[in-house]
Design a protein around this motif. Sequence first.
Motif, PDB file in Angstrom:
ATOM      1  N   ALA A 279       0.809  -1.239   0.082  1.00 50.77           N
ATOM      2  CA  ALA A 279       0.026  -0.066  -0.085  1.00 50.77           C
ATOM      3  C   ALA A 279       0.904   1.148   0.018  1.00 50.77           C
ATOM      4  N   ASP A 280       1.933   1.261   0.943  1.00 46.98           N
ATOM      5  CA  ASP A 280       3.152   2.315   0.913  1.00 46.98           C
ATOM      6  C   ASP A 280       3.511   2.572  -0.648  1.00 46.98           C
ATOM      7  N   ALA A 281       3.932   1.267  -1.189  1.00 45.68           N
ATOM      8  CA  ALA A 281       4.688   1.524  -2.720  1.00 45.68           C
ATOM      9  C   ALA A 281       3.534   2.018  -3.694  1.00 45.68           C
ATOM     10  N   VAL A 282       2.151   1.766  -3.437  1.00 47.77           N
ATOM     11  CA  VAL A 282       1.016   2.198  -4.346  1.00 47.77           C
ATOM     12  C   VAL A 282       0.951   3.807  -4.042  1.00 47.77           C
ATOM     13  N   SER A 283       0.819   4.203  -2.933  1.00 43.61           N
ATOM     14  CA  SER A 283       0.929   5.411  -2.541  1.00 43.61           C
ATOM     15  C   SER A 283       1.936   6.447  -2.839  1.00 43.61           C
ATOM     16  N   HIS A 284       3.118   5.885  -3.040  1.00 43.40           N
ATOM     17  CA  HIS A 284       4.294   6.615  -3.471  1.00 43.40           C
ATOM     18  C   HIS A 284       4.128   6.833  -5.103  1.00 43.40           C
ATOM     19  N   ILE A 285       3.922   5.678  -5.594  1.00 44.26           N
ATOM     20  CA  ILE A 285       3.601   5.864  -7.192  1.00 44.26           C
ATOM     21  C   ILE A 285       2.761   6.861  -7.564  1.00 44.26           C
ATOM     22  N   ALA A 286       1.543   6.748  -6.729  1.00 47.26           N
ATOM     23  CA  ALA A 286       0.387   7.828  -7.121  1.00 47.26           C
ATOM     24  C   ALA A 286       0.943   9.101  -6.868  1.00 47.26           C
ATOM     25  N   GLU A 287       1.848   9.481  -5.628  1.00 48.34           N
ATOM     26  CA  GLU A 287       2.175  10.812  -5.597  1.00 48.34           C
ATOM     27  C   GLU A 287       3.222  11.181  -6.457  1.00 48.34           C
TER      28      GLU A 287
ATOM     29  N   GLU B  44       4.886   1.334 -14.749  1.00 46.81           N
ATOM     30  CA  GLU B  44       5.235   0.641 -13.120  1.00 46.81           C
ATOM     31  C   GLU B  44       5.159  -0.744 -13.015  1.00 46.81           C
ATOM     32  N   ALA B  45       6.102  -1.296 -12.087  1.00 39.96           N
ATOM     33  CA  ALA B  45       6.435  -2.679 -12.486  1.00 39.96           C
ATOM     34  C   ALA B  45       6.472  -3.094 -11.085  1.00 39.96           C
ATOM     35  N   ILE B  46       5.842  -4.328 -10.657  1.00 42.27           N
ATOM     36  CA  ILE B  46       6.032  -5.114  -9.267  1.00 42.27           C
ATOM     37  C   ILE B  46       6.743  -6.601  -9.566  1.00 42.27           C
ATOM     38  N   VAL B  47       7.653  -6.777  -8.598  1.00 41.82           N
ATOM     39  CA  VAL B  47       8.339  -8.091  -8.731  1.00 41.82           C
ATOM     40  C   VAL B  47       7.728  -9.004  -7.600  1.00 41.82           C
TER      41      VAL B  47
ATOM     42  N   ASP C 127      -2.484   3.415 -11.364  1.00 40.05           N
ATOM     43  CA  ASP C 127      -2.878   4.320 -12.412  1.00 40.05           C
ATOM     44  C   ASP C 127      -1.950   4.586 -13.363  1.00 40.05           C
ATOM     45  N   ALA C 128      -1.541   3.583 -14.626  1.00 40.43           N
ATOM     46  CA  ALA C 128      -0.356   4.061 -15.428  1.00 40.43           C
ATOM     47  C   ALA C 128      -0.787   3.222 -16.602  1.00 40.43           C
ATOM     48  N   ALA C 129      -0.134   3.895 -17.915  1.00 44.02           N
ATOM     49  CA  ALA C 129      -0.304   3.519 -19.386  1.00 44.02           C
ATOM     50  C   ALA C 129      -0.044   1.922 -19.211  1.00 44.02           C
ATOM     51  N   ALA C 130       0.985   1.455 -18.563  1.00 40.95           N
ATOM     52  CA  ALA C 130       1.460  -0.054 -18.561  1.00 40.95           C
ATOM     53  C   ALA C 130       1.880  -0.301 -17.158  1.00 40.95           C
ATOM     54  N   VAL C 131       1.289  -1.549 -16.797  1.00 39.11           N
ATOM     55  CA  VAL C 131       1.903  -2.036 -15.364  1.00 39.11           C
ATOM     56  C   VAL C 131       2.448  -3.326 -15.604  1.00 39.11           C
ATOM     57  N   MET C 132       3.598  -3.483 -15.171  1.00 37.15           N
ATOM     58  CA  MET C 132       4.414  -4.728 -15.503  1.00 37.15           C
ATOM     59  C   MET C 132       4.437  -5.746 -14.225  1.00 37.15           C
ATOM     60  N   VAL C 133       4.133  -7.029 -14.429  1.00 40.62           N
ATOM     61  CA  VAL C 133       4.239  -7.958 -13.248  1.00 40.62           C
ATOM     62  C   VAL C 133       5.589  -9.130 -13.737  1.00 40.62           C
TER      63      VAL C 133
ATOM     64  N   ILE D 206       4.786   5.673 -32.419  1.00 39.38           N
ATOM     65  CA  ILE D 206       4.979   7.249 -32.460  1.00 39.38           C
ATOM     66  C   ILE D 206       5.135   7.967 -31.251  1.00 39.38           C
ATOM     67  N   GLY D 207       4.652   7.101 -30.121  1.00 38.17           N
ATOM     68  CA  GLY D 207       4.989   7.589 -28.938  1.00 38.17           C
ATOM     69  C   GLY D 207       4.124   6.814 -27.858  1.00 38.17           C
ATOM     70  N   ILE D 208       4.275   7.127 -26.489  1.00 33.83           N
ATOM     71  CA  ILE D 208       3.651   6.445 -25.632  1.00 33.83           C
ATOM     72  C   ILE D 208       2.743   7.366 -24.800  1.00 33.83           C
ATOM     73  N   SER D 209       1.347   7.285 -24.968  1.00 34.35           N
ATOM     74  CA  SER D 209       0.569   8.467 -24.385  1.00 34.35           C
ATOM     75  C   SER D 209       0.483   7.946 -22.928  1.00 34.35           C
ATOM     76  N   THR D 210       0.444   8.980 -22.078  1.00 36.59           N
ATOM     77  CA  THR D 210       0.123   8.853 -20.747  1.00 36.59           C
ATOM     78  C   THR D 210      -1.365   9.575 -20.232  1.00 36.59           C
ATOM     79  N   GLN D 211      -1.968   9.925 -21.373  1.00 38.31           N
ATOM     80  CA  GLN D 211      -3.375  10.338 -21.041  1.00 38.31           C
ATOM     81  C   GLN D 211      -4.413   9.250 -21.295  1.00 38.31           C
ATOM     82  N   LYS D 212      -5.935   9.572 -20.884  1.00 39.15           N
ATOM     83  CA  LYS D 212      -6.616   8.566 -20.853  1.00 39.15           C
ATOM     84  C   LYS D 212      -7.618   8.589 -21.941  1.00 39.15           C
ATOM     85  N   LEU D 213      -7.554   9.761 -22.697  1.00 36.06           N
ATOM     86  CA  LEU D 213      -8.619   9.627 -23.929  1.00 36.06           C
ATOM     87  C   LEU D 213      -8.045   9.606 -25.143  1.00 36.06           C
TER      88      LEU D 213
END
Length: 415
Positions: A323-331, A338-341, A356-362, A380-387
């Motif tokens: 939870a602390d890791a997720v909070s740090h990433i959110a901030e 973002e990746a988790i091992v 909340d990210a465009a790509a989440v790696m496990v 052509i690029g990596i979009s970090t928006q949502k629309l």
Amino acid sequence: MHDAARRARVAASDLALATRQVKDAALHAIADALVRRAPEVLAANAEDVRRGRESGLAESMIDRLSLTEARIAAIAEAQRTVAGLPDPVGEVLRGGILPNGLETRQVRVPMGVVGMVYEGRPNVTVDAAGLTLKAGNAVLLRGSSSAESSNTALVAVLRDAVAEAGLPADSVQLLPCHDRASVRHLITARGLVDLVIPRGGAGLINAVVQGATVPTVETGVGNCHVYVDSAADLDMAVRIVLNSKARRPSVCNAAENLLVHKDIAERFVPEVARELSAAGVTLHADSRFAALAGTATVPAQDEDWDTEYLSLDIAAKVVDSLADAVSHIAEHGSGHTEAIVTADVRAAREFTARVDAAAVMVNAATSFTDGGEFGMGAEIGISTQKLHARGPMALPELTSTKWVVWGDGHVRPSS
């Protein structure tokens, strides 16, 4: 700029009618021409690199700027890969026959004219041209002055190859790079330009997004994290952290933050710190990480958690929980990758759901966030928006849709 945009609109109207066979032939012509004319491109690139070093350009930026025979060959191969991908234009997304007999279809169509504003990476010149062409669009390229010679040489190759394939040379145009007014005119050319994609540092992206009246897709910075969970395979985690950070630190999918769960920190931190240091990485560590590292670190400052280093630097800290890791990433995260091992499936599912990210790696390196690695060909690029588009953008993201409706004298009854 407006004259170039008008020429691009004319070219786009021809491209909208081009068959896949013709567009793919143009992409293969581009690939062949790049390999054949590599010496002139490399000579132009050497001028850019020389000027960059003389002006004190950081080595990470020199790496982004530099071309080699191998890199040109890879850029050319990416064009062949794109040629082998399905053509998105004409794809039917939904539709059918209504009860009143009207036939409706929502189909993919080209955007029209796409503007690219980007910094110091000449490979983007070719990737953008190839992808926009395959999707039936004309492109206006506004690179940086640091890559002026390289981009000029590359666009000359592209225009010749496109014309030889029977498509308009003005499908690909290079805008002036010394006058900042060219960017302002591009991003406010409503009615002439259909979409603008900025690709570069935070300053460039923010300037384009905030100043544009043309629709934009935000390709954000990459403040990417690797979180090593309490249930991680530690050998795997070391490999993933090293690949995420040190494989090519100057790219946006490189890891900039390392988060380690407290339960495995005593075993993991000394090992990963030793391997990162051996790879030349400077560790900007919090007090708990530094106390366990067993190798030289520098104290992490508040700004380190928000920094996209693009260099052999990483911010590292010990966290108390997932939870602390997720909070740090959110901030501090930028919404890129973002990746988790972990070997704990529940922890992995919670992380992928909450981050909340465009790509989440496990159990995979952040370096995989790339259109080519995702099977899209060049990106052509990596979009970090949502629309409209999120994550690596390739062919479908360079199209819009239209509804095509067939009737047989249908009129709508009066209400």
